[in-house]
Design an enzyme around this catalytic site. Structure first.
Site, PDB file in Angstrom:
ATOM      1  CD  GLU A  47      -2.282   1.005   3.118  1.00 15.38           C
ATOM      2  OE1 GLU A  47      -1.602   0.330   3.982  1.00 15.38           O
ATOM      3  OE2 GLU A  47      -3.358   1.506   3.204  1.00 15.38           O
ATOM      4  CG  ASN A 111      -4.612   3.966   0.445  1.00 15.36           C
ATOM      5  OD1 ASN A 111      -4.145   3.402  -0.320  1.00 15.36           O
ATOM      6  ND2 ASN A 111      -4.419   3.886   1.775  1.00 15.36           N
ATOM      7  CE  LYS A 128      -7.168   0.960   3.849  1.00 16.92           C
ATOM      8  NZ  LYS A 128      -5.805   1.332   4.392  1.00 16.92           N
ATOM      9  CD  GLU A 148      -5.352   4.574   5.482  1.00 12.26           C
ATOM     10  OE1 GLU A 148      -5.948   4.134   4.596  1.00 12.26           O
ATOM     11  OE2 GLU A 148      -4.764   3.698   6.252  1.00 12.26           O
ATOM     12  CB  CYS A 183      -4.088  -1.851   4.340  1.00 14.64           C
ATOM     13  SG  CYS A 183      -3.149  -1.985   6.259  1.00 14.64           S
ATOM     14  CG  ASN A 208       1.885   1.202   4.937  1.00 14.73           C
ATOM     15  OD1 ASN A 208       3.163   1.522   5.130  1.00 14.73           O
ATOM     16  ND2 ASN A 208       1.235   1.077   3.616  1.00 14.73           N
TER      17      ASN A 208
HETATM   18  N1  CDT Z   1      -3.174   1.010   6.512  1.00 14.14           N
HETATM   19  C1  CDT Z   1      -3.828   0.459   7.219  1.00 14.14           C
HETATM   20  O1  CDT Z   1      -5.113   0.416   6.564  1.00 14.14           O
HETATM   21  N2  CDT Z   1      -3.672  -0.002   8.580  1.00 14.14           N
HETATM   22  C2  CDT Z   1      -4.621  -0.752   9.376  1.00 14.14           C
HETATM   23  C3  CDT Z   1      -4.412  -0.062  10.437  1.00 14.14           C
HETATM   24  C4  CDT Z   1      -5.388  -0.289  11.664  1.00 14.14           C
HETATM   25  S1  CDT Z   1      -5.219   0.784  12.674  1.00 14.14           S
HETATM   26  C5  CDT Z   1      -3.990   0.849  13.886  1.00 14.14           C
HETATM   27  C6  CDT Z   1      -4.706  -1.994   9.283  1.00 14.14           C
HETATM   28  O2  CDT Z   1      -5.555  -2.473   9.316  1.00 14.14           O
HETATM   29  O3  CDT Z   1      -3.658  -2.789   9.421  1.00 14.14           O
END
Ligand code: CDT
Length: 334
Positions: A47, A111, A128, A148, A183, A208
């Site tokens: 991502e 995103n 996303k 985000e 993600c 990420n």
């Molecule tokens: N980038 C992303 O979507 N990260 C989210 C973090 C969750 S909130 C800490 C994930 O689902 O991995």
């Protein structure tokens, strides 16, 4: 006749806020070249692969001109900052799935990720849908922000599976059916089922994921990072394995790993998962690493025809609640 194909997740280690775009791109291209040398035909990248995970920086959107520098506008394959990746991948005949910040012609920010086939043509794009985090930043000392919901709009393209005729032998079962998510989408059964209902055979997901976030993951503030990181990795693999299994699909997940700016810890564990739910290959480092497996797409045929033959076993008359409401409605208290 099997539909064999060699695929890879290209995990990218730490990328700092001040890193030069061309340096990050060079790291990505190096991994794609390493993949091609191993006869890999498809590489999945993380991502927001071309930059650090910029959605953590409070105030980044104050100056619209500066903010837009984190995004690509127009055709991703010719976008100035990133075009050399697609030129090289085309020379090597490697298909790429890559995440990036997208700015549309009418000024909206998403995103996004794109699938560009081995001839350099963009075949599909995904924006996303499940954006995690908050609109307003946390302000307390040590908080790790996830903005985000502030920086991007929720995706408007749905979960669309697509065919990739060039990837594998097309006799028998037919051209490969691929799907993308990004993600946080991987934690939601709904994302997977939308693709599963289109017969998806391989799901691609860049991510990420922070290794410590009491505000958003809900673990104690004083929990050791080793513990919260192990939990985040467990939950990442849990959803990739479980949802691959219940939708009878392969999956490839690619991480941005390591400590960005030396501070923001991200999990690794990029993985390639079989439709029966087991891991075929998994990253062993927290840096740039290619995770490779040869898969036979026909391994989806049996589970799709038997245990997960949706048309025989699903009972849609009982599923309305899933699309009818977002939040929880508890039974009346006795
Ligand atoms: N980038 C992303 O979507 N990260 C989210 C973090 C969750 S909130 C800490 C994930 O689902 O991995």
């Amino acid at each position: 006749m099997p539909r064999l194909i060699k695929v890879a997740a290209a995990q990218i280690g730490a990328v700092n806020r001040t890193d030069k775009r061309e340096d990050t791109l060079a790291r990505i291209i190096e991994l794609v070249e390493e993949a091609a040398a191993q006869d890999v035909k498809l590489v999945v990248l993380p991502e927001l692969a071309f930059t650090t995970f910029f959605a953590r920086y409070v105030g980044l959107d104050k100056d619209p001109v500066e903010f837009d520098k984190w995004f690509e506008e127009g055709d991703i394959t010719t976008s100035r900052n990133v075009a050399p990746l697609f030129t090289r991948a085309k020379e090597l005949g490697v298909a790429i799935c890559v995440g990036y910040g997208e700015k549309t012609g009418d000024g909206r920010h998403f995103n996004s990720c794109a699938y560009v086939d081995g001839s350099g043509k963009e075949i599909s794009k995904y924006r996303k849908i499940h954006l995690p985090g908050t609109i307003e930043p946390f302000t307390h000392e040590g908080a790790i922000n996830q903005l985000e919901k502030r920086f991007f709009l929720p995706g408007d393209l749905g979960f669309k599976a697509f065919r990739a005729p060039e990837l594998a032998y097309t006799g028998g079962k037919g051209d490969p059916i691929l799907g993308m998510m990004i993600c946080n989408d991987r934690r939601w059964a709904e994302s997977w089922r939308c693709l599963g209902l289109q017969g998806v055979e391989l799901v691609m997901c860049g991510y990420n994921t922070v290794n410590w976030s009491p505000e958003l993951f809900g673990h104690p503030r004083d929990a050791p990072v080793a513990t919260t990181e192990a939990r985040a990795i467990f939950q990442h693999l849990l959803v990739m394995q479980a949802h691959s299994y219940t939708n009878a699909t392969f999956s490839i997940s690619a991480a941005r790993a390591g400590y960005d700016d030396g501070v923001f810890g991200m999990i690794g564990s990029s993985a390639i998962v079989h439709p029966e739910g087991h891991i075929l290959a998994q990253a062993t480092t927290m840096g740039d690493e290619l995770v490779v497996a040869e898969i036979d797409l026909d391994d989806v045929v049996e589970p799709k025809a038997k245990i997960f033959a949706f048309e025989k076993h699903r009972r849609v008359e009982h599923y309305g609640i899933i699309t009818g409401q977002a939040g929880v409605t508890e039974p009346v208290k006795l």
